[in-house]
Design a protein around this motif. Structure first.
Motif, PDB file in Angstrom:
ATOM      1  N   THR A  43      66.854  13.048 107.534  1.00 26.67           N
ATOM      2  CA  THR A  43      67.407  14.143 108.318  1.00 26.67           C
ATOM      3  C   THR A  43      66.273  15.018 108.815  1.00 26.67           C
ATOM      4  N   VAL A  44      66.416  15.501 110.054  1.00 27.30           N
ATOM      5  CA  VAL A  44      65.438  16.443 110.596  1.00 27.30           C
ATOM      6  C   VAL A  44      66.168  17.700 111.046  1.00 27.30           C
ATOM      7  N   ILE A  45      65.544  18.838 110.749  1.00 22.80           N
ATOM      8  CA  ILE A  45      66.026  20.119 111.250  1.00 22.80           C
ATOM      9  C   ILE A  45      64.916  20.672 112.125  1.00 22.80           C
ATOM     10  N   CYS A  46      65.267  21.004 113.365  1.00 23.27           N
ATOM     11  CA  CYS A  46      64.302  21.552 114.313  1.00 23.27           C
ATOM     12  C   CYS A  46      64.986  22.710 115.026  1.00 23.27           C
ATOM     13  N   GLY A  47      64.543  23.919 114.741  1.00 24.35           N
ATOM     14  CA  GLY A  47      65.218  25.083 115.294  1.00 24.35           C
ATOM     15  C   GLY A  47      66.606  25.186 114.704  1.00 24.35           C
ATOM     16  N   ASP A  48      67.623  25.222 115.564  1.00 27.55           N
ATOM     17  CA  ASP A  48      69.004  25.313 115.080  1.00 27.55           C
ATOM     18  C   ASP A  48      69.722  23.971 115.134  1.00 27.55           C
ATOM     19  N   ARG A  49      68.969  22.886 115.316  1.00 27.34           N
ATOM     20  CA  ARG A  49      69.574  21.555 115.413  1.00 27.34           C
ATOM     21  C   ARG A  49      69.260  20.708 114.194  1.00 27.34           C
ATOM     22  N   ARG A  50      70.263  19.929 113.787  1.00 28.45           N
ATOM     23  CA  ARG A  50      70.100  18.990 112.678  1.00 28.45           C
ATOM     24  C   ARG A  50      70.477  17.607 113.197  1.00 28.45           C
ATOM     25  N   GLU A  51      69.651  16.615 112.889  1.00 26.85           N
ATOM     26  CA  GLU A  51      69.918  15.231 113.310  1.00 26.85           C
ATOM     27  C   GLU A  51      69.794  14.300 112.118  1.00 26.85           C
ATOM     28  N   ALA A  65      62.289   4.367 107.476  1.00 29.55           N
ATOM     29  CA  ALA A  65      63.198   4.375 108.621  1.00 29.55           C
ATOM     30  C   ALA A  65      62.368   4.489 109.886  1.00 29.55           C
ATOM     31  N   GLU A  66      62.849   3.875 110.947  1.00 22.42           N
ATOM     32  CA  GLU A  66      62.228   3.952 112.271  1.00 22.42           C
ATOM     33  C   GLU A  66      63.310   4.387 113.238  1.00 22.42           C
ATOM     34  N   LYS A  67      63.009   5.349 114.087  1.00 25.63           N
ATOM     35  CA  LYS A  67      64.015   5.845 115.023  1.00 25.63           C
ATOM     36  C   LYS A  67      63.346   6.341 116.295  1.00 25.63           C
ATOM     37  N   ARG A  68      63.984   6.023 117.430  1.00 19.60           N
ATOM     38  CA  ARG A  68      63.587   6.602 118.719  1.00 19.60           C
ATOM     39  C   ARG A  68      64.686   7.558 119.125  1.00 19.60           C
ATOM     40  N   ILE A  69      64.304   8.777 119.505  1.00 12.96           N
ATOM     41  CA  ILE A  69      65.281   9.803 119.839  1.00 12.96           C
ATOM     42  C   ILE A  69      64.803  10.555 121.083  1.00 12.96           C
ATOM     43  N   PRO A  70      65.698  10.863 122.029  1.00 15.24           N
ATOM     44  CA  PRO A  70      65.280  11.614 123.217  1.00 15.24           C
ATOM     45  C   PRO A  70      64.660  12.959 122.827  1.00 15.24           C
ATOM     46  N   CYS A  71      63.561  13.310 123.472  1.00 18.06           N
ATOM     47  CA  CYS A  71      62.862  14.568 123.171  1.00 18.06           C
ATOM     48  C   CYS A  71      63.785  15.772 123.321  1.00 18.06           C
ATOM     49  N   LYS A  72      64.631  15.759 124.349  1.00 19.49           N
ATOM     50  CA  LYS A  72      65.478  16.923 124.598  1.00 19.49           C
ATOM     51  C   LYS A  72      66.524  17.135 123.498  1.00 19.49           C
ATOM     52  N   ARG A  73      66.838  16.107 122.717  1.00 16.64           N
ATOM     53  CA  ARG A  73      67.844  16.251 121.669  1.00 16.64           C
ATOM     54  C   ARG A  73      67.354  17.139 120.529  1.00 16.64           C
ATOM     55  N   LEU A  74      66.034  17.130 120.264  1.00 17.10           N
ATOM     56  CA  LEU A  74      65.508  17.942 119.169  1.00 17.10           C
ATOM     57  C   LEU A  74      65.089  19.334 119.599  1.00 17.10           C
ATOM     58  N   GLY A  75      64.722  19.505 120.841  1.00 16.29           N
ATOM     59  CA  GLY A  75      64.305  20.819 121.289  1.00 16.29           C
ATOM     60  C   GLY A  75      62.894  21.163 120.836  1.00 16.29           C
ATOM     61  N   GLY A  77      60.047  23.594 118.481  1.00 17.76           N
ATOM     62  CA  GLY A  77      59.872  24.140 117.141  1.00 17.76           C
ATOM     63  C   GLY A  77      59.205  23.143 116.213  1.00 17.76           C
ATOM     64  N   THR A  78      59.006  23.570 114.985  1.00 15.87           N
ATOM     65  CA  THR A  78      58.401  22.721 113.967  1.00 15.87           C
ATOM     66  C   THR A  78      59.513  22.026 113.187  1.00 15.87           C
ATOM     67  N   PRO A  79      59.504  20.702 113.154  1.00 15.32           N
ATOM     68  CA  PRO A  79      60.565  19.982 112.452  1.00 15.32           C
ATOM     69  C   PRO A  79      60.365  19.999 110.941  1.00 15.32           C
ATOM     70  N   GLU A  80      61.473  19.930 110.220  1.00 12.98           N
ATOM     71  CA  GLU A  80      61.463  19.783 108.763  1.00 12.98           C
ATOM     72  C   GLU A  80      62.238  18.516 108.438  1.00 12.98           C
ATOM     73  N   PHE A  81      61.583  17.580 107.773  1.00 13.71           N
ATOM     74  CA  PHE A  81      62.200  16.302 107.443  1.00 13.71           C
ATOM     75  C   PHE A  81      62.585  16.279 105.969  1.00 13.71           C
ATOM     76  N   SER A  82      63.789  15.805 105.684  1.00 14.65           N
ATOM     77  CA  SER A  82      64.241  15.704 104.303  1.00 14.65           C
ATOM     78  C   SER A  82      65.155  14.495 104.150  1.00 14.65           C
ATOM     79  N   LEU A  83      65.384  14.121 102.901  1.00 16.50           N
ATOM     80  CA  LEU A  83      66.286  13.021 102.577  1.00 16.50           C
ATOM     81  C   LEU A  83      67.512  13.582 101.885  1.00 16.50           C
ATOM     82  N   LEU A  84      68.679  13.114 102.324  1.00 16.55           N
ATOM     83  CA  LEU A  84      69.941  13.489 101.701  1.00 16.55           C
ATOM     84  C   LEU A  84      70.623  12.224 101.206  1.00 16.55           C
TER      85      LEU A  84
END
Length: 127
Positions: A43-51, A65-75, A77-84
């Motif tokens: 999981t990544v949290i960037c600003g007010d978005r969680r993916e 894990a490997e993932k490609r994600i559109p840049c605009k989806r994260l916005g 800020g500094t991302p925080e990565f965690s495992l749930l």
């Protein structure tokens, strides 16, 4: 956003994440050590978005894990990565969806997901 980041599980470091920009996408690569017997989602949290970036699977003698994600989806800020744990869902408000009625929260769908609870389809909006 591009760079190397620490990956945490229950607030403790457990691996690393590398983010590279590829055109209009970010390529996110994670490697970590996990206890056996439970599946975890990256999981990544960037600003007010969680993916949710997907489930970590065995890779190269570790988990990853490997993932490609559109840049605009994260916005920005500094991302925080965690495992749930996979069974643990981010908190949010469940709003039932009825086909014959308009959905009053269309503007909030960007940070929402569809869920089936006890046979009722609904949208879970993060609060």
């Amino acid at each position: 956003m591009v760079g190397d980041y620490e990956l945490t599980r229950m607030g403790k470091p457990c691996g690393h994440v590398t983010v590279e920009k590829q055109g209009l996408y970010y390529h996110i690569s994670c490697r970590c050590r996990l206890p056996a017997g439970q599946m975890y989602c990256l999981t990544v949290i960037c600003g007010d978005r969680r993916e949710n970036l997907g489930v970590c699977v065995p890779m190269d003698g570790q988990f990853g894990a490997e993932k490609r994600i559109p840049c605009k989806r994260l916005g920005e800020g500094t991302p925080e990565f965690s495992l749930l744990p996979k069974h643990e869902k981010p908190e949010g408000k469940f709003l039932p969806v009825f086909p014959e009625e308009p959905f009053p929260h269309l503007s909030r769908l960007r940070d929402a997901h569809l869920e089936n609870r006890a046979g009722q389809l609904g949208i879970v909006i993060r609060e």
